[in-house]
Scaffold this motif. Structure first.
Motif, short mmCIF file in Angstrom:
data_model
loop_
_atom_site.label_atom_id
_atom_site.label_comp_id
_atom_site.label_asym_id
_atom_site.label_seq_id
_atom_site.Cartn_x
_atom_site.Cartn_y
_atom_site.Cartn_z
N HIS A 72 15.86 -17.96 -23.53
CA HIS A 72 15.09 -19.12 -23.95
C HIS A 72 13.85 -18.65 -24.72
CE1 HIS A 72 12.75 -22.82 -23.85
NE2 HIS A 72 13.87 -23.45 -23.51
N PRO A 73 13.49 -19.35 -25.81
CA PRO A 73 12.31 -18.95 -26.57
C PRO A 73 11.03 -18.87 -25.74
CG PRO A 73 13.62 -20.46 -27.87
CD PRO A 73 14.24 -20.42 -26.49
N ASP B 114 10.74 -17.76 -22.68
CA ASP B 114 10.76 -16.45 -22.03
C ASP B 114 10.56 -15.33 -23.04
OD1 ASP B 114 11.26 -17.54 -19.44
OD2 ASP B 114 13.36 -17.80 -20.01
N ALA B 115 11.17 -15.49 -24.22
CA ALA B 115 11.00 -14.48 -25.27
C ALA B 115 9.53 -14.39 -25.69
CB ALA B 115 11.88 -14.82 -26.47
N ARG B 116 8.88 -15.54 -25.80
CA ARG B 116 7.46 -15.54 -26.18
C ARG B 116 6.61 -14.87 -25.11
NH1 ARG B 116 5.60 -15.42 -30.75
NH2 ARG B 116 6.50 -17.40 -31.46
N ASP B 117 6.91 -15.14 -23.86
CA ASP B 117 6.15 -14.51 -22.78
C ASP B 117 6.27 -12.99 -22.84
OD1 ASP B 117 5.34 -16.94 -21.78
OD2 ASP B 117 6.88 -17.04 -20.22
N LEU B 118 7.46 -12.50 -23.18
CA LEU B 118 7.68 -11.06 -23.22
C LEU B 118 7.12 -10.42 -24.48
CD1 LEU B 118 11.34 -10.98 -21.86
CD2 LEU B 118 9.32 -10.03 -20.73
N LEU B 119 7.28 -11.08 -25.62
CA LEU B 119 6.94 -10.47 -26.90
C LEU B 119 5.49 -10.73 -27.33
CD1 LEU B 119 10.20 -11.33 -28.87
CD2 LEU B 119 9.50 -9.08 -28.04
#
Length: 221
Positions: free
Chosen positions: A92-93, A95-100
């Protein structure tokens, strides 16, 4: 939201290079006018993905052209890529934003108006609508949406998200102008660019078509 130039979005897939060095092909495409590069490889193991992504990132040093990784947030992180492009079934974007982090570029594939509507509630920087035309570059059981489908989805994406909206699948010099005239901000190209005998010349041709069509439409540039 991070600025993204989608005018000529080159997607490098080692299976669609004619056996040539993907790094050199990317250099040629960027030299000819590609504005964004995505590394896509559905079959390689993780270590190889990281190594090639790092090499591609190094090859783009000084060009101001970002490198995105298809699907794999972990590979993007390990390789120091500029972001990821996600499908509807990928991480999910949020989660991707949280990681990246906030400066990473995150793109999203859009196949329906409903998916475009949801862009307003997720942290993505651009959308890419497709597949517009039939293509052999990806195993896609869904039928091509055509220009009519592109025109149908675009208004939903515009209302939901301020970022640029591109188009993908089966796009080449024969139909790139029509795609931009239909409302797209850029084209994502795989085979037409990286299977070409001269990727630099083909990138120059495609970029010229896109820029002229955007100018005629009253858009960027």
């Amino acid at each position: 939201m991070n600025p993204v130039d989608l005018r000529l979005y080159g997607i490098i897939d080692p299976e669609r290079t004619g056996g040539r060095d993907p790094v050199e092909l990317v250099r040629q495409a960027v030299s000819g006018g590609a504005t964004l590069i995505q590394y896509r490889d559905k079959h390689a193991e993780g270590r190889h993905l990281v190594e090639l992504a790092r090499t591609l990132k190094a090859a783009l040093e000084g060009t101001r052209v970002p490198l995105l990784v298809n699907d794999r947030v972990d590979i993007a992180l390990a390789a120091g890529a500029d972001g990821v492009h996600l499908g509807q079934d990928d991480m999910h974007p949020n989660d991707a934003r949280d990681l990246l982090g906030p400066r990473a570029i995150i793109g999203l594939t859009l196949k329906t108006p409903e998916q475009a509507d949801r862009m307003g509630s997720i942290p993505v920087d651009y959308g890419c609508i497709g597949g517009v035309f039939a293509t052999v570059s990806k195993n896609n059981p869904a039928p091509a949406i055509g220009l009519d489908g592109l025109r149908k989805i675009l208004p939903h994406a515009r209302l939901a998200n301020r970022g640029p909206i591109g188009a993908i699948a089966g796009i080449d010099v024969s139909n790139a102008q029509a795609v931009i005239a239909a409302g797209a901000d850029g084209i994502a190209v795989i085979s037409a660019l990286f299977m070409a005998a001269d990727p630099k010349a083909e990138a120059r041709r495609l970029r010229g078509i896109v820029d002229q069509a955007l100018t005629s439409r009253g858009g960027f540039p």
